[in-house]
Design an enzyme around this catalytic site. Structure first.
Site, PDB file in Angstrom:
ATOM      1  N   ASP A  59      21.924  59.079  46.041  1.00 50.81           N
ATOM      2  CA  ASP A  59      21.004  59.319  46.857  1.00 50.81           C
ATOM      3  C   ASP A  59      21.068  60.585  47.725  1.00 50.81           C
ATOM      4  O   ASP A  59      20.298  60.855  48.563  1.00 50.81           O
ATOM      5  CB  ASP A  59      20.952  57.993  47.877  1.00 50.81           C
ATOM      6  CG  ASP A  59      22.338  57.798  48.537  1.00 50.81           C
ATOM      7  OD1 ASP A  59      23.127  58.529  48.352  1.00 50.81           O
ATOM      8  OD2 ASP A  59      22.306  56.836  49.175  1.00 50.81           O
ATOM      9  N   SER A  60      22.040  61.474  47.313  1.00 46.06           N
ATOM     10  CA  SER A  60      22.222  62.767  47.742  1.00 46.06           C
ATOM     11  C   SER A  60      20.908  63.381  47.168  1.00 46.06           C
ATOM     12  O   SER A  60      20.374  64.547  47.701  1.00 46.06           O
ATOM     13  CB  SER A  60      23.204  63.541  47.202  1.00 46.06           C
ATOM     14  OG  SER A  60      23.377  63.048  45.525  1.00 46.06           O
ATOM     15  N   ASP A  69      22.322  55.226  42.386  1.00 50.61           N
ATOM     16  CA  ASP A  69      22.400  54.593  43.719  1.00 50.61           C
ATOM     17  C   ASP A  69      21.457  53.676  44.326  1.00 50.61           C
ATOM     18  O   ASP A  69      20.320  53.875  44.182  1.00 50.61           O
ATOM     19  CB  ASP A  69      22.322  56.087  44.866  1.00 50.61           C
ATOM     20  CG  ASP A  69      23.890  56.400  45.191  1.00 50.61           C
ATOM     21  OD1 ASP A  69      24.868  55.427  45.056  1.00 50.61           O
ATOM     22  OD2 ASP A  69      24.013  57.490  45.472  1.00 50.61           O
ATOM     23  N   LYS A  85      25.222  51.862  42.098  1.00 44.75           N
ATOM     24  CA  LYS A  85      26.156  52.237  43.104  1.00 44.75           C
ATOM     25  C   LYS A  85      25.640  51.621  44.378  1.00 44.75           C
ATOM     26  O   LYS A  85      24.760  51.772  44.774  1.00 44.75           O
ATOM     27  CB  LYS A  85      26.564  53.385  42.846  1.00 44.75           C
ATOM     28  CG  LYS A  85      27.614  53.862  44.153  1.00 44.75           C
ATOM     29  CD  LYS A  85      28.335  55.110  43.708  1.00 44.75           C
ATOM     30  CE  LYS A  85      27.506  56.193  44.471  1.00 44.75           C
ATOM     31  NZ  LYS A  85      27.305  56.211  45.717  1.00 44.75           N
ATOM     32  N   GLU A 111      27.361  51.086  48.738  1.00 43.73           N
ATOM     33  CA  GLU A 111      28.294  51.726  49.630  1.00 43.73           C
ATOM     34  C   GLU A 111      28.745  50.571  50.512  1.00 43.73           C
ATOM     35  O   GLU A 111      27.953  49.752  51.229  1.00 43.73           O
ATOM     36  CB  GLU A 111      27.806  52.848  50.494  1.00 43.73           C
ATOM     37  CG  GLU A 111      27.314  54.081  49.585  1.00 43.73           C
ATOM     38  CD  GLU A 111      26.837  55.058  50.558  1.00 43.73           C
ATOM     39  OE1 GLU A 111      26.736  55.150  51.876  1.00 43.73           O
ATOM     40  OE2 GLU A 111      26.290  56.222  49.949  1.00 43.73           O
ATOM     41  N   GLU A 124      35.376  58.746  48.495  1.00 48.84           N
ATOM     42  CA  GLU A 124      34.896  60.161  49.026  1.00 48.84           C
ATOM     43  C   GLU A 124      35.769  60.337  50.226  1.00 48.84           C
ATOM     44  O   GLU A 124      35.665  59.607  51.469  1.00 48.84           O
ATOM     45  CB  GLU A 124      33.294  59.792  49.439  1.00 48.84           C
ATOM     46  CG  GLU A 124      32.743  61.032  49.897  1.00 48.84           C
ATOM     47  CD  GLU A 124      31.182  61.214  49.844  1.00 48.84           C
ATOM     48  OE1 GLU A 124      30.331  60.496  49.153  1.00 48.84           O
ATOM     49  OE2 GLU A 124      30.668  62.378  50.446  1.00 48.84           O
TER      50      GLU A 124
HETATM   51  O1  KIV Z   1      24.787  60.397  46.517  1.00 47.56           O
HETATM   52  C1  KIV Z   1      25.717  61.052  45.811  1.00 47.56           C
HETATM   53  O2  KIV Z   1      25.359  61.813  45.043  1.00 47.56           O
HETATM   54  C2  KIV Z   1      26.909  60.232  45.889  1.00 47.56           C
HETATM   55  C3  KIV Z   1      28.147  61.050  45.303  1.00 47.56           C
HETATM   56  C4  KIV Z   1      28.393  62.429  46.088  1.00 47.56           C
HETATM   57  C5  KIV Z   1      29.545  60.148  44.905  1.00 47.56           C
HETATM   58  O3  KIV Z   1      26.986  59.146  46.228  1.00 47.56           O
END
Ligand code: KIV
Length: 283
Positions: A46-47, A85, A115, A117, A184
């Protein structure tokens, strides 16, 4: 012969045997490049919100955006495991929402895992997704979806008490069925301890060299993101500078009339040109 895609069980089984390479990707072209470089996992992070959509953090990313970009990454790859994510508030509110949204990422975008968090507080969701047949990767330490509560993007688990809490959360996620865990922005010693204690691979980002694998954001490692660069980023190329130089040259050549040249243009057959000009003279 094309080898088949890596699976979540393959990733778990790799612990102790080899280091995992994880690269984020947000479209088909990036997926193809990262896979050709040998990435084991393509993470549709989600970056996305920050490096592609120009947002200040990851909080505003939606399911629709993740579905759109994750589907492109899946289409652009064939060997790496694609993990998407789950965006902020797509899994925290209830177990049902978590399963439905994760299922949508698998059904529509055809990713092979998701993924999430968080620690012990999201273990009911992890258990339910795993029971539904959805492989889940965890993410602890600096969890960007909690940036408001954490008070900014800061190194986590610096104290003995916080490190013990993180280790407990990591064990809980592994017991709930996570196949791997992103760590992280942690002191290297804490990540080393978690990696030693956990039966599943750890993927570090700003968590030292002892993790079972490493992940970097595509734009960061290629020098394409011009915003804030955390200390843990290593830029392996300066593609942003190269792109700016190429685009500036294009703009200059358009203004000077040097582009397009004859080699970029198409010609009419001479006899057709004669016909055209004479018919225009007659009319
Ligand atoms: O959103 C993302 O790119 C991430 C990675 C930096 C682990 O969660």
């Amino acid at each position: 012969m094309q080898r088949k895609r890596l699976t979540a069980p393959d990733i778990t089984a790799s612990k102790g045997n080899r280091r995992l390479v994880v690269i984020t990707a947000y479209d088909a072209g990036q997926a193809g490049l990262a896979e050709a470089a040998g990435a084991d996992i393509l993470l549709v992070g989600d970056s996305l919100g920050m490096v592609v959509l120009g947002q200040e953090d990851t909080v505003s990313v939606t399911m629709e955006q993740m579905l759109h970009h994750a589907a492109a990454v899946t289409r652009g790859s064939g060997k790496a495991l694609v993990v998407a994510d789950m965006p902020f508030l797509s899994y925290q509110a209830s177990v049902e929402e978590a399963v439905r949204n994760a299922g949508q990422l698998m059904k529509q975008a055809r990713v092979q895992a998701v993924k999430v968090e968080g620690g012990g507080e999201i273990c009911p969701q992890v258990r339910a997704m795993v029971s539904a047949g959805i492989p889940v990767m965890g993410h602890l330490g600096l969890t960007p979806q909690h940036v408001a509560a954490l008070g900014g993007f800061k190194v986590q688990a610096r104290t003995a008490i916080a490190a013990k809490r993180l280790l407990r959360d990591a064990m809980a996620l592994a017991e709930a069925g996570c196949f791997a865990l992103v760590l992280e922005c942690l002191p290297a010693q804490v990540a080393q301890l978690v990696t030693r204690e956990l039966p599943i691979p750890t993927i570090g980002i700003g968590a030292g060299a002892s993790c079972d694998g490493q992940v970097l954001v595509f734009h960061d490692l290629l020098g394409l993101y011009e915003g804030f660069q955390p200390r843990f980023v290593k830029r392996y190329a300066e593609l942003g500078r190269l792109a700016r130089e190429a685009l500036t040259e294009f703009a200059q050549e358009v203004r000077s009339g040097n582009f397009p040249g004859p080699e970029h243009s198409f010609d009419m057959a001479p006899e057709e040109l004669v016909l055209l000009l004479s018919s225009l003279e007659e009319s």
